[in-house]
Motif scaffolding. Structure first.
Motif, PDB file in Angstrom:
ATOM      1  N   ILE A  79       0.846  -1.195   0.000  1.00 22.78           N
ATOM      2  CA  ILE A  79       0.000   0.000   0.000  1.00 22.78           C
ATOM      3  C   ILE A  79       0.884   1.248   0.000  1.00 22.78           C
ATOM      4  O   ILE A  79       1.835   1.347   0.786  1.00 22.78           O
ATOM      5  N   ASP A  80       0.544   2.200  -0.861  1.00 26.01           N
ATOM      6  CA  ASP A  80       1.259   3.474  -0.956  1.00 26.01           C
ATOM      7  C   ASP A  80       0.561   4.497  -0.052  1.00 26.01           C
ATOM      8  O   ASP A  80      -0.650   4.719  -0.153  1.00 26.01           O
ATOM      9  N   LEU A  81       1.315   5.139   0.847  1.00 24.11           N
ATOM     10  CA  LEU A  81       0.752   6.098   1.792  1.00 24.11           C
ATOM     11  C   LEU A  81       0.849   7.547   1.325  1.00 24.11           C
ATOM     12  O   LEU A  81       0.426   8.453   2.037  1.00 24.11           O
ATOM     13  N   ARG A  82       1.392   7.783   0.161  1.00 21.98           N
ATOM     14  CA  ARG A  82       1.514   9.161  -0.322  1.00 21.98           C
ATOM     15  C   ARG A  82       0.158   9.728  -0.739  1.00 21.98           C
ATOM     16  O   ARG A  82      -0.780   8.983  -1.028  1.00 21.98           O
ATOM     17  N   THR A  83       0.075  11.063  -0.752  1.00 26.10           N
ATOM     18  CA  THR A  83      -1.157  11.736  -1.169  1.00 26.10           C
ATOM     19  C   THR A  83      -1.400  11.509  -2.655  1.00 26.10           C
ATOM     20  O   THR A  83      -0.493  11.675  -3.471  1.00 26.10           O
ATOM     21  N   VAL A  84      -2.626  11.120  -2.966  1.00 24.16           N
ATOM     22  CA  VAL A  84      -3.018  10.853  -4.347  1.00 24.16           C
ATOM     23  C   VAL A  84      -3.896  11.998  -4.837  1.00 24.16           C
ATOM     24  O   VAL A  84      -4.773  12.472  -4.107  1.00 24.16           O
ATOM     25  N   VAL A  85      -3.644  12.454  -6.048  1.00 25.99           N
ATOM     26  CA  VAL A  85      -4.414  13.544  -6.648  1.00 25.99           C
ATOM     27  C   VAL A  85      -5.089  13.005  -7.905  1.00 25.99           C
ATOM     28  O   VAL A  85      -4.436  12.401  -8.750  1.00 25.99           O
ATOM     29  N   PHE A  86      -6.387  13.231  -8.012  1.00 23.28           N
ATOM     30  CA  PHE A  86      -7.084  12.810  -9.221  1.00 23.28           C
ATOM     31  C   PHE A  86      -8.173  13.809  -9.571  1.00 23.28           C
ATOM     32  O   PHE A  86      -8.735  14.475  -8.694  1.00 23.28           O
ATOM     33  N   ASP A  87      -8.437  13.908 -10.859  1.00 23.48           N
ATOM     34  CA  ASP A  87      -9.467  14.818 -11.361  1.00 23.48           C
ATOM     35  C   ASP A  87     -10.830  14.136 -11.322  1.00 23.48           C
ATOM     36  O   ASP A  87     -10.971  12.993 -11.760  1.00 23.48           O
ATOM     37  N   VAL A 133      -3.966   7.254   2.125  1.00 26.01           N
ATOM     38  CA  VAL A 133      -4.309   6.137   2.996  1.00 26.01           C
ATOM     39  C   VAL A 133      -3.672   6.365   4.357  1.00 26.01           C
ATOM     40  O   VAL A 133      -2.456   6.558   4.463  1.00 26.01           O
ATOM     41  N   VAL A 134      -4.476   6.357   5.393  1.00 32.30           N
ATOM     42  CA  VAL A 134      -3.961   6.515   6.760  1.00 32.30           C
ATOM     43  C   VAL A 134      -4.052   5.213   7.548  1.00 32.30           C
ATOM     44  O   VAL A 134      -3.385   5.075   8.580  1.00 32.30           O
ATOM     45  N   ASP A 135      -4.857   4.277   7.092  1.00 28.80           N
ATOM     46  CA  ASP A 135      -4.981   2.980   7.763  1.00 28.80           C
ATOM     47  C   ASP A 135      -4.928   1.887   6.699  1.00 28.80           C
ATOM     48  O   ASP A 135      -5.948   1.555   6.081  1.00 28.80           O
ATOM     49  N   PRO A 136      -3.745   1.323   6.428  1.00 25.63           N
ATOM     50  CA  PRO A 136      -3.622   0.313   5.375  1.00 25.63           C
ATOM     51  C   PRO A 136      -4.508  -0.903   5.588  1.00 25.63           C
ATOM     52  O   PRO A 136      -5.005  -1.493   4.618  1.00 25.63           O
ATOM     53  N   GLN A 159     -17.309   9.946   4.927  1.00 28.55           N
ATOM     54  CA  GLN A 159     -17.722   8.685   4.313  1.00 28.55           C
ATOM     55  C   GLN A 159     -16.552   7.743   4.066  1.00 28.55           C
ATOM     56  O   GLN A 159     -16.722   6.521   4.084  1.00 28.55           O
ATOM     57  N   THR A 160     -15.355   8.285   3.823  1.00 30.67           N
ATOM     58  CA  THR A 160     -14.194   7.432   3.540  1.00 30.67           C
ATOM     59  C   THR A 160     -13.417   7.062   4.803  1.00 30.67           C
ATOM     60  O   THR A 160     -12.441   6.305   4.717  1.00 30.67           O
ATOM     61  N   ASP A 161     -13.833   7.568   5.955  1.00 33.54           N
ATOM     62  CA  ASP A 161     -13.109   7.253   7.188  1.00 33.54           C
ATOM     63  C   ASP A 161     -13.155   5.758   7.489  1.00 33.54           C
ATOM     64  O   ASP A 161     -12.175   5.197   8.003  1.00 33.54           O
ATOM     65  N   ALA A 162     -14.270   5.113   7.172  1.00 32.71           N
ATOM     66  CA  ALA A 162     -14.384   3.665   7.417  1.00 32.71           C
ATOM     67  C   ALA A 162     -13.459   2.858   6.512  1.00 32.71           C
ATOM     68  O   ALA A 162     -13.202   1.675   6.770  1.00 32.71           O
ATOM     69  N   TRP A 163     -12.969   3.470   5.432  1.00 29.96           N
ATOM     70  CA  TRP A 163     -12.058   2.774   4.517  1.00 29.96           C
ATOM     71  C   TRP A 163     -10.588   3.048   4.835  1.00 29.96           C
ATOM     72  O   TRP A 163      -9.701   2.571   4.129  1.00 29.96           O
ATOM     73  N   ILE A 190      -9.270   6.056   4.648  1.00 26.80           N
ATOM     74  CA  ILE A 190      -8.872   7.086   3.684  1.00 26.80           C
ATOM     75  C   ILE A 190      -9.102   8.456   4.309  1.00 26.80           C
ATOM     76  O   ILE A 190     -10.148   8.707   4.915  1.00 26.80           O
ATOM     77  N   LYS A 191      -8.131   9.357   4.146  1.00 25.75           N
ATOM     78  CA  LYS A 191      -8.246  10.727   4.617  1.00 25.75           C
ATOM     79  C   LYS A 191      -8.274  11.660   3.410  1.00 25.75           C
ATOM     80  O   LYS A 191      -7.278  11.779   2.682  1.00 25.75           O
ATOM     81  N   VAL A 192      -9.421  12.316   3.205  1.00 25.36           N
ATOM     82  CA  VAL A 192      -9.540  13.313   2.134  1.00 25.36           C
ATOM     83  C   VAL A 192      -9.088  14.645   2.713  1.00 25.36           C
ATOM     84  O   VAL A 192      -9.758  15.227   3.568  1.00 25.36           O
ATOM     85  N   SER A 193      -7.949  15.132   2.250  1.00 27.82           N
ATOM     86  CA  SER A 193      -7.360  16.340   2.834  1.00 27.82           C
ATOM     87  C   SER A 193      -7.844  17.621   2.186  1.00 27.82           C
ATOM     88  O   SER A 193      -7.888  18.673   2.836  1.00 27.82           O
ATOM     89  N   ASN A 194      -8.217  17.558   0.909  1.00 23.38           N
ATOM     90  CA  ASN A 194      -8.617  18.800   0.248  1.00 23.38           C
ATOM     91  C   ASN A 194      -9.430  18.483  -0.999  1.00 23.38           C
ATOM     92  O   ASN A 194      -9.210  17.462  -1.659  1.00 23.38           O
ATOM     93  N   VAL A 195     -10.364  19.395  -1.318  1.00 20.69           N
ATOM     94  CA  VAL A 195     -11.150  19.323  -2.556  1.00 20.69           C
ATOM     95  C   VAL A 195     -11.189  20.724  -3.141  1.00 20.69           C
ATOM     96  O   VAL A 195     -11.467  21.695  -2.440  1.00 20.69           O
ATOM     97  N   GLU A 196     -10.898  20.848  -4.433  1.00 22.14           N
ATOM     98  CA  GLU A 196     -10.898  22.145  -5.103  1.00 22.14           C
ATOM     99  C   GLU A 196     -11.768  22.063  -6.362  1.00 22.14           C
ATOM    100  O   GLU A 196     -11.536  21.228  -7.227  1.00 22.14           O
ATOM    101  N   ILE A 197     -12.771  22.925  -6.422  1.00 13.75           N
ATOM    102  CA  ILE A 197     -13.586  23.047  -7.640  1.00 13.75           C
ATOM    103  C   ILE A 197     -12.768  23.791  -8.683  1.00 13.75           C
ATOM    104  O   ILE A 197     -12.321  24.918  -8.461  1.00 13.75           O
ATOM    105  N   LYS A 198     -12.562  23.166  -9.839  1.00 11.79           N
ATOM    106  CA  LYS A 198     -11.700  23.771 -10.859  1.00 11.79           C
ATOM    107  C   LYS A 198     -12.470  24.716 -11.772  1.00 11.79           C
ATOM    108  O   LYS A 198     -12.052  25.848 -12.001  1.00 11.79           O
TER     109      LYS A 198
END
Length: 255
Positions: free
Chosen positions: A62-70, A94-97, A149-153, A155-163
Protein backbone atom coordinates in the motif's frame (compact mmCIF):
# COMPACT_ATOMS: atom_id res chain seq x y z
CA UNK A 1 25.84 -42.43 -5.82
CA UNK A 2 28.16 -39.49 -5.11
CA UNK A 3 27.01 -37.75 -8.25
CA UNK A 4 23.36 -38.19 -7.29
CA UNK A 5 24.07 -36.79 -3.81
CA UNK A 6 25.88 -33.79 -5.31
CA UNK A 7 23.01 -33.16 -7.71
CA UNK A 8 20.39 -33.39 -4.97
CA UNK A 9 22.39 -31.04 -2.74
CA UNK A 10 22.62 -28.53 -5.57
CA UNK A 11 18.90 -28.68 -6.17
CA UNK A 12 18.21 -28.32 -2.45
CA UNK A 13 20.57 -25.36 -2.17
CA UNK A 14 19.00 -23.73 -5.20
CA UNK A 15 15.54 -24.29 -3.73
CA UNK A 16 16.60 -22.71 -0.43
CA UNK A 17 18.04 -19.69 -2.26
CA UNK A 18 14.82 -19.23 -4.20
CA UNK A 19 12.79 -19.66 -1.01
CA UNK A 20 14.82 -17.02 0.86
CA UNK A 21 14.73 -14.63 -2.09
CA UNK A 22 10.97 -14.95 -2.41
CA UNK A 23 10.51 -14.29 1.31
CA UNK A 24 12.33 -10.96 1.26
CA UNK A 25 10.32 -7.77 0.79
CA UNK A 26 11.71 -4.25 0.88
CA UNK A 27 9.25 -1.44 1.56
CA UNK A 28 10.10 2.20 0.93
CA UNK A 29 9.50 4.87 3.57
CA UNK A 30 6.09 5.73 2.07
CA UNK A 31 4.98 2.08 1.69
CA UNK A 32 3.42 -0.44 4.04
CA UNK A 33 2.70 -4.13 3.68
CA UNK A 34 -0.58 -5.67 4.87
CA UNK A 35 0.33 -9.26 5.75
CA UNK A 36 -2.16 -12.15 5.78
CA UNK A 37 -1.44 -15.45 7.52
CA UNK A 38 -3.33 -18.32 5.84
CA UNK A 39 -5.91 -15.83 4.58
CA UNK A 40 -6.40 -14.07 7.90
CA UNK A 41 -5.07 -10.59 8.66
CA UNK A 42 -1.88 -10.75 10.70
CA UNK A 43 -0.22 -7.31 10.87
CA UNK A 44 0.98 -4.27 8.95
CA UNK A 45 4.74 -4.25 8.29
CA UNK A 46 7.22 -1.77 6.93
CA UNK A 47 9.07 0.28 6.00
CA UNK A 48 12.42 -1.46 5.45
CA UNK A 49 13.26 -5.14 5.15
CA UNK A 50 10.40 -7.57 5.83
CA UNK A 51 10.52 -11.37 5.73
CA UNK A 52 7.46 -13.20 4.45
CA UNK A 53 6.91 -16.93 4.70
CA UNK A 54 6.09 -18.11 1.18
CA UNK A 55 2.74 -19.83 0.60
CA UNK A 56 1.76 -19.41 4.26
CA UNK A 57 1.81 -15.59 4.18
CA UNK A 58 0.68 -13.13 1.54
CA UNK A 59 1.36 -9.39 1.48
CA UNK A 60 -0.42 -6.46 -0.15
CA UNK A 61 1.68 -3.35 -0.81
CA UNK A 62 0.00 0.00 0.00
CA UNK A 63 1.26 3.47 -0.96
CA UNK A 64 0.75 6.10 1.79
CA UNK A 65 1.51 9.16 -0.32
CA UNK A 66 -1.16 11.74 -1.17
CA UNK A 67 -3.02 10.85 -4.35
CA UNK A 68 -4.41 13.54 -6.65
CA UNK A 69 -7.08 12.81 -9.22
CA UNK A 70 -9.47 14.82 -11.36
CA UNK A 71 -13.19 14.40 -10.91
CA UNK A 72 -14.69 14.31 -14.44
CA UNK A 73 -17.16 17.09 -15.34
CA UNK A 74 -20.47 16.40 -13.61
CA UNK A 75 -23.92 17.62 -14.68
CA UNK A 76 -25.29 19.50 -11.67
CA UNK A 77 -28.71 21.09 -11.30
CA UNK A 78 -28.54 23.85 -8.70
CA UNK A 79 -31.29 24.65 -6.21
CA UNK A 80 -32.57 27.43 -8.49
CA UNK A 81 -32.87 24.92 -11.39
CA UNK A 82 -29.79 25.98 -13.38
CA UNK A 83 -27.89 23.25 -15.23
CA UNK A 84 -24.09 23.52 -15.04
CA UNK A 85 -21.06 21.30 -15.55
CA UNK A 86 -18.56 21.21 -12.68
CA UNK A 87 -15.23 19.43 -12.33
CA UNK A 88 -12.93 19.30 -9.33
CA UNK A 89 -9.65 17.94 -7.92
CA UNK A 90 -9.53 15.65 -4.89
CA UNK A 91 -6.49 15.05 -2.65
CA UNK A 92 -6.51 11.98 -0.42
CA UNK A 93 -4.16 9.44 1.15
CA UNK A 94 -4.31 6.14 3.00
CA UNK A 95 -3.96 6.52 6.76
CA UNK A 96 -4.98 2.98 7.76
CA UNK A 97 -3.62 0.31 5.37
CA UNK A 98 -5.55 -2.46 7.12
CA UNK A 99 -8.95 -0.84 6.45
CA UNK A 100 -7.96 0.21 2.93
CA UNK A 101 -7.35 -3.44 2.03
CA UNK A 102 -10.01 -5.24 4.06
CA UNK A 103 -12.97 -2.84 4.14
CA UNK A 104 -13.11 -1.85 0.46
CA UNK A 105 -12.13 -3.39 -2.86
CA UNK A 106 -10.00 -1.01 -4.97
CA UNK A 107 -10.11 1.99 -2.68
CA UNK A 108 -8.94 4.38 -5.42
CA UNK A 109 -11.89 3.58 -7.71
CA UNK A 110 -14.28 3.65 -4.75
CA UNK A 111 -13.07 7.09 -3.66
CA UNK A 112 -13.30 8.38 -7.22
CA UNK A 113 -16.90 7.25 -7.67
CA UNK A 114 -17.87 8.59 -4.24
CA UNK A 115 -16.32 11.96 -5.12
CA UNK A 116 -18.47 12.25 -8.24
CA UNK A 117 -21.73 11.51 -6.43
CA UNK A 118 -20.82 13.76 -3.47
CA UNK A 119 -19.95 16.64 -5.82
CA UNK A 120 -23.39 16.45 -7.45
CA UNK A 121 -25.21 16.05 -4.13
CA UNK A 122 -23.53 18.94 -2.30
CA UNK A 123 -23.62 21.45 -5.17
CA UNK A 124 -27.25 20.62 -5.91
CA UNK A 125 -28.21 22.09 -2.53
CA UNK A 126 -26.90 25.56 -3.44
CA UNK A 127 -27.94 28.27 -5.86
CA UNK A 128 -25.86 29.39 -8.83
CA UNK A 129 -24.78 32.63 -7.15
CA UNK A 130 -23.42 30.68 -4.20
CA UNK A 131 -21.65 28.27 -6.55
CA UNK A 132 -19.86 31.17 -8.24
CA UNK A 133 -19.13 33.34 -5.20
CA UNK A 134 -18.59 30.91 -2.30
CA UNK A 135 -16.23 28.29 -3.68
CA UNK A 136 -14.09 28.09 -0.55
CA UNK A 137 -17.11 27.20 1.57
CA UNK A 138 -18.34 24.67 -0.99
CA UNK A 139 -14.86 23.09 -1.16
CA UNK A 140 -14.89 22.71 2.61
CA UNK A 141 -18.39 21.18 2.58
CA UNK A 142 -17.45 18.61 -0.08
CA UNK A 143 -14.21 17.74 1.69
CA UNK A 144 -15.98 17.27 5.03
CA UNK A 145 -18.66 15.03 3.48
CA UNK A 146 -16.13 12.89 1.62
CA UNK A 147 -13.85 12.57 4.62
CA UNK A 148 -16.72 11.38 6.82
CA UNK A 149 -17.72 8.68 4.31
CA UNK A 150 -14.19 7.43 3.54
CA UNK A 151 -13.11 7.25 7.19
CA UNK A 152 -14.38 3.67 7.42
CA UNK A 153 -12.06 2.77 4.52
CA UNK A 154 -8.95 4.21 6.19
CA UNK A 155 -8.87 7.09 3.68
CA UNK A 156 -8.25 10.73 4.62
CA UNK A 157 -9.54 13.31 2.13
CA UNK A 158 -7.36 16.34 2.83
CA UNK A 159 -8.62 18.80 0.25
CA UNK A 160 -11.15 19.32 -2.56
CA UNK A 161 -10.90 22.15 -5.10
CA UNK A 162 -13.59 23.05 -7.64
CA UNK A 163 -11.70 23.77 -10.86
CA UNK A 164 -14.25 25.04 -13.35
CA UNK A 165 -17.96 25.81 -13.56
CA UNK A 166 -19.24 25.62 -17.14
CA UNK A 167 -22.41 27.66 -17.80
CA UNK A 168 -24.26 27.76 -21.13
CA UNK A 169 -24.32 30.94 -23.22
CA UNK A 170 -27.95 31.77 -22.47
CA UNK A 171 -27.32 31.79 -18.75
CA UNK A 172 -24.15 33.87 -19.19
CA UNK A 173 -26.13 36.55 -21.02
CA UNK A 174 -28.81 36.46 -18.32
CA UNK A 175 -26.16 36.91 -15.63
CA UNK A 176 -24.68 39.84 -17.57
CA UNK A 177 -28.10 41.51 -17.79
CA UNK A 178 -28.65 40.96 -14.10
CA UNK A 179 -25.27 42.51 -13.27
CA UNK A 180 -26.04 45.51 -15.49
CA UNK A 181 -29.41 46.01 -13.82
CA UNK A 182 -27.74 45.78 -10.42
CA UNK A 183 -25.23 48.47 -11.37
CA UNK A 184 -28.03 50.75 -12.62
CA UNK A 185 -29.93 50.21 -9.38
CA UNK A 186 -26.89 51.18 -7.33
CA UNK A 187 -26.30 54.27 -9.51
CA UNK A 188 -29.89 55.45 -8.98
CA UNK A 189 -29.63 54.89 -5.23
CA UNK A 190 -26.37 56.85 -5.06
CA UNK A 191 -27.91 59.69 -7.11
CA UNK A 192 -30.99 59.78 -4.86
CA UNK A 193 -28.80 59.81 -1.73
CA UNK A 194 -26.87 62.75 -3.21
CA UNK A 195 -30.07 64.67 -3.86
CA UNK A 196 -31.22 63.97 -0.31
CA UNK A 197 -27.97 65.22 1.20
CA UNK A 198 -28.04 68.32 -1.04
CA UNK A 199 -31.60 69.14 0.04
CA UNK A 200 -30.65 68.76 3.69
CA UNK A 201 -27.75 71.17 3.25
CA UNK A 202 -29.98 73.67 1.41
CA UNK A 203 -32.49 73.47 4.23
CA UNK A 204 -29.76 74.19 6.77
CA UNK A 205 -28.54 77.15 4.69
CA UNK A 206 -32.06 78.56 4.40
CA UNK A 207 -32.53 78.30 8.15
CA UNK A 208 -29.27 80.13 8.79
CA UNK A 209 -30.13 82.90 6.28
CA UNK A 210 -33.59 83.27 7.84
CA UNK A 211 -31.98 83.86 11.22
CA UNK A 212 -29.45 86.36 9.82
CA UNK A 213 -30.88 88.41 6.91
CA UNK A 214 -27.45 90.02 6.33
CA UNK A 215 -26.23 86.65 5.09
CA UNK A 216 -28.53 86.92 2.07
CA UNK A 217 -26.93 90.23 1.06
CA UNK A 218 -23.46 88.70 1.42
CA UNK A 219 -24.51 85.75 -0.68
CA UNK A 220 -25.90 88.15 -3.28
CA UNK A 221 -22.59 90.06 -3.50
CA UNK A 222 -20.63 86.80 -3.72
CA UNK A 223 -22.82 85.69 -6.64
CA UNK A 224 -22.17 89.01 -8.47
CA UNK A 225 -18.43 88.55 -7.94
CA UNK A 226 -18.56 85.06 -9.41
CA UNK A 227 -20.54 86.26 -12.45
CA UNK A 228 -18.15 89.16 -13.09
CA UNK A 229 -15.12 86.84 -12.96
CA UNK A 230 -16.53 84.78 -15.86
CA UNK A 231 -16.27 87.81 -18.26
CA UNK A 232 -19.92 87.57 -19.29
CA UNK A 233 -21.36 90.28 -21.52
CA UNK A 234 -24.73 90.07 -19.78
CA UNK A 235 -25.21 90.32 -16.04
CA UNK A 236 -28.58 89.58 -14.49
CA UNK A 237 -29.35 91.36 -11.23
CA UNK A 238 -31.95 89.72 -9.04
CA UNK A 239 -34.49 92.31 -7.86
CA UNK A 240 -36.34 91.70 -4.61
CA UNK A 241 -40.06 91.17 -5.07
CA UNK A 242 -40.76 93.72 -2.31
CA UNK A 243 -39.24 96.49 -4.46
CA UNK A 244 -41.46 95.57 -7.40
CA UNK A 245 -44.54 95.60 -5.17
CA UNK A 246 -43.66 99.11 -3.95
CA UNK A 247 -43.29 100.41 -7.50
CA UNK A 248 -46.59 98.85 -8.57
CA UNK A 249 -48.37 100.43 -5.62
CA UNK A 250 -47.04 103.89 -6.54
CA UNK A 251 -47.80 103.65 -10.26
CA UNK A 252 -51.25 102.16 -9.67
CA UNK A 253 -53.01 105.16 -8.04
CA UNK A 254 -51.42 107.60 -10.53
CA UNK A 255 -52.81 105.60 -13.44
Amino acid sequence: MIGFTFGFSSILFLFLVILVASSIRIFREYERGVVFMLGRFWKVKGPGLVLIIPIVQQVVRIDLRTVVFDVPPQDVITRDNVSVKVNAVVYFRVVDPEKAVIQVAKFFEATSQLSQTTLRAVLGKHELDELLAEREQLNADIQKTLDAQTDAWGIKVSNVEIKHVDINETMIRAIARQAEAERERRAKIIHAEGELQASEKLLQAAQIIAQQPQALQLRYLQTLTTIAADKNSTIIFPVPIELLNALINRVGPAA
